[in-house]
Design an enzyme around this catalytic site. Structure first.
Site, short mmCIF file in Angstrom:
data_model
loop_
_atom_site.label_atom_id
_atom_site.label_comp_id
_atom_site.label_asym_id
_atom_site.label_seq_id
_atom_site.Cartn_x
_atom_site.Cartn_y
_atom_site.Cartn_z
N GLY A 114 -17.73 10.01 68.03
CA GLY A 114 -18.16 11.26 68.62
C GLY A 114 -19.67 11.30 68.80
O GLY A 114 -20.41 10.64 68.08
N SER A 115 -20.13 12.10 69.75
CA SER A 115 -21.57 12.31 69.92
C SER A 115 -22.06 13.36 68.92
O SER A 115 -21.27 13.98 68.22
CB SER A 115 -21.85 12.76 71.35
OG SER A 115 -21.53 11.73 72.26
N GLY A 116 -23.36 13.54 68.87
CA GLY A 116 -23.97 14.49 67.94
C GLY A 116 -24.48 13.82 66.68
O GLY A 116 -25.03 14.49 65.81
N HIS A 117 -24.28 12.50 66.58
CA HIS A 117 -24.73 11.75 65.41
C HIS A 117 -25.94 10.87 65.75
O HIS A 117 -26.25 9.94 65.01
CB HIS A 117 -23.60 10.87 64.88
CG HIS A 117 -22.37 11.62 64.49
ND1 HIS A 117 -22.36 12.53 63.47
CD2 HIS A 117 -21.12 11.63 65.01
CE1 HIS A 117 -21.14 13.04 63.35
NE2 HIS A 117 -20.37 12.52 64.28
N ASP A 119 -10.08 8.41 66.20
CA ASP A 119 -10.59 7.05 66.47
C ASP A 119 -9.51 6.02 66.17
O ASP A 119 -9.31 5.08 66.95
CB ASP A 119 -11.84 6.79 65.63
CG ASP A 119 -12.99 7.73 65.99
OD1 ASP A 119 -13.47 7.65 67.13
OD2 ASP A 119 -13.38 8.53 65.14
N HIS A 137 -19.11 15.89 59.60
CA HIS A 137 -18.79 17.01 60.48
C HIS A 137 -18.60 18.28 59.66
O HIS A 137 -17.92 19.20 60.08
CB HIS A 137 -17.53 16.70 61.29
CG HIS A 137 -17.51 15.33 61.86
ND1 HIS A 137 -16.95 14.27 61.20
CD2 HIS A 137 -18.03 14.84 63.00
CE1 HIS A 137 -17.13 13.17 61.93
NE2 HIS A 137 -17.78 13.50 63.01
#
Lengths: 330, 330
Positions: free
Chosen positions: A54-57, A110, A219
């Site tokens: 996921g993005s945001g990391h 994933d 998260h």
């Protein structure tokens, strides 16, 4: 939300565009706009190395694309798995005819999408081996280690796997070495403040001021306990105790240490944590071979930090020393 | 305060200790515990290159210590100038017998203390040349450019100055080239959220939710206006307009671009800003030679970003390309 965004639903789109523009000497956008590839990948005759998440990391995952590191990365929406198609396209971008290893984190989405991508690749005659990271100590007890999530230990897994592939190793050799790297990693996160997905507009979990969450996930997954906020010394000792008790390394073991901020924690505070972390680790008779301190694997503007300790042997030390050229790592 | 600290009055002490422990392959603590030196400095026969400034801007200033960069850094308390004695001790740590250049930012305390340190060094027979950074466009009008503050353009000044010194240049040559670098820089900051000095315990200035401060300084110094928070696109266009109107570069000029977070802004949002920044700069007929996006010069946990544009010529491009070994820069 005090944030630099345009359309909240296009945060990933805009991030990827700005990333590729900044670093076109290192990366390129694949035909699939949710796949970043190393500029010169695939390398014929080399095992391809990919991940996705996921993005945001950021800088994970895209910032670890580059020479002697990841050949391609599948990009998901914020905090969401990339699609099976994106994992598959990452495989294709990385395939130099010698197979591809996918080194990713243990999350339901994933796992499912990588499994499908492996089947799609098999139909095209591309062999894909997988290694699933599960370094997050607090996410399951030791007897259920395979249920644990993958967190910042993934960075060591990518670095070791990338270096092994660059040495000309076979698919099975790369897989086995990357597996050893993540098996040798233990991590823990401590959260002091939550984060907000722009499209949601309010924090996705709560951390009351004056408290902290020990064992928090990337998260905001709940940790092992919420307790009053302590001093950096006390927090660092607690992080080391949890990680090293689980690790149970023999005295004299050499380790690599990674202290990562979760997004909004100032870098100087990570150094304050490291001061005690170093003392605790060496106090247990372990030897620190190398330390990384910085924002290596974040969670938007979450306040907090993670500690990862990787036990080293001669092979892992040599591979850790291999120079890389990516945007996130020296 | 949701922060990783021990005694609020010992934040700098603890930061420096944790920093040196993490990076002892690159840096060392000098006899004066408020001076960080490159591990192998001084280099005999090379012009020494130093800076200094308040803490809380990490990785600035200490993270730029290393090979082909800064030889020594004087460390101040949070947001406060280092003492004259610390600047002087940094000079001594960097002195390889060919003189020392001090490349620092235009703040009253730093100006005063550097001046005293230069005198102290002169008494010991060490010649010190100085360059004062004043790249922050909004801190004074063009006709009073010398009054402007130094901000993230200092990173380019250090990188260019450090590379020039490494090439074997004389003190005057290093000074002149570093001066050219900072003369060629223009910067602007936009603030979306304030920061808190731990010993104070509350924000040192206010930014109301839903608003932003255009032209803000690295310590919350007021900018040119407070206005409603806009989209990343609109903010980036505004930043480029302010910087490039002041810069007034001929079409075809090559530039280096640095987009830095101020501490608590997620990296992905800096890439979102860069997407529009790249379009605006190239739209004016300028050519981007290299882009840096990351947390290069921060202000504790301030939310916000800065943009720096440096005009390049053949010499500056060559010096920018020189590889460095420090913790903050690739």
């Amino acid at each position: 939300m005090q944030r630099f965004i345009n359309n909240p639903d296009e945060v990933v789109e805009d991030t990827v565009k700005g990333f590729v523009k900044a670093h076109s000497d290192i990366v390129r956008l694949a035909e699939n706009p949710r796949v970043i590839a190393a500029r010169n990948a695939p390398y014929q005759g080399k095992v391809g190395v990919i991940t996705g998440g996921g993005s945001g990391h950021e800088p994970a995952f895209i910032g670890y694309t580059g020479k002697n590191m990841l050949d391609a990365v599948a990009v998901g929406e914020l905090f969401s798995s990339p699609t099976a198609k994106s994992f598959y396209d990452a495989v294709r971008e990385a395939n130099g005819g010698k197979g591809v290893v996918c080194l990713y984190g243990n999350y339901a989405g994933d796992n499912m999408n990588v499994k499908m991508a492996v089947k799609m690749a098999a139909k095209e005659g591309i062999e894909v081996a997988t290694v699933v990271a599960n370094d997050d100590v607090c996410s399951a007890p030791p007897e259920e280690r395979k249920k644990r999530r993958g967190v910042a230990g993934e960075i060591f897994m990518w670095k070791i796997g990338g270096a092994r592939a660059a040495s000309g190793a076979s698919l099975e050799e790369v897989r086995a070495t990357a597996q050893k790297a993540i098996d040798n990693c233990r991590s823990i996160g401590v959260g002091l403040g939550p984060c907000t997905l722009p499209a949601v507009g309010h924090p996705n979990f709560q951390i009351e001021p004056g408290t902290m969450e020990v064992g928090i996930g990337h998260h905001g997954e709940p940790g092992v306990r919420v307790e009053p906020l302590k001093t950096a010394d006390a927090i660092a000792r607690d992080m080391c105790r949890i990680v090293l008790d689980d690790h149970a390394l023999p005295e004299g073991t050499e380790v690599a240490v990674l202290v990562s901020g979760l997004g909004a924690t100032p870098l100087n505070e990570l150094y304050i944590l490291n001061d005690t972390i170093e003392a605790e680790i060496t106090g247990r008779g372990l030897k620190i071979y190398r330390t990384y301190v910085g924002n290596y694997f974040t969670s938007l503007e979450m306040v907090g930090a993670t500690l990862t300790v990787m036990a080293l042997d001669a092979e892992l030390k040599e591979l850790l020393d291999v120079e890389v050229h990516c945007t996130a790592l020296l």
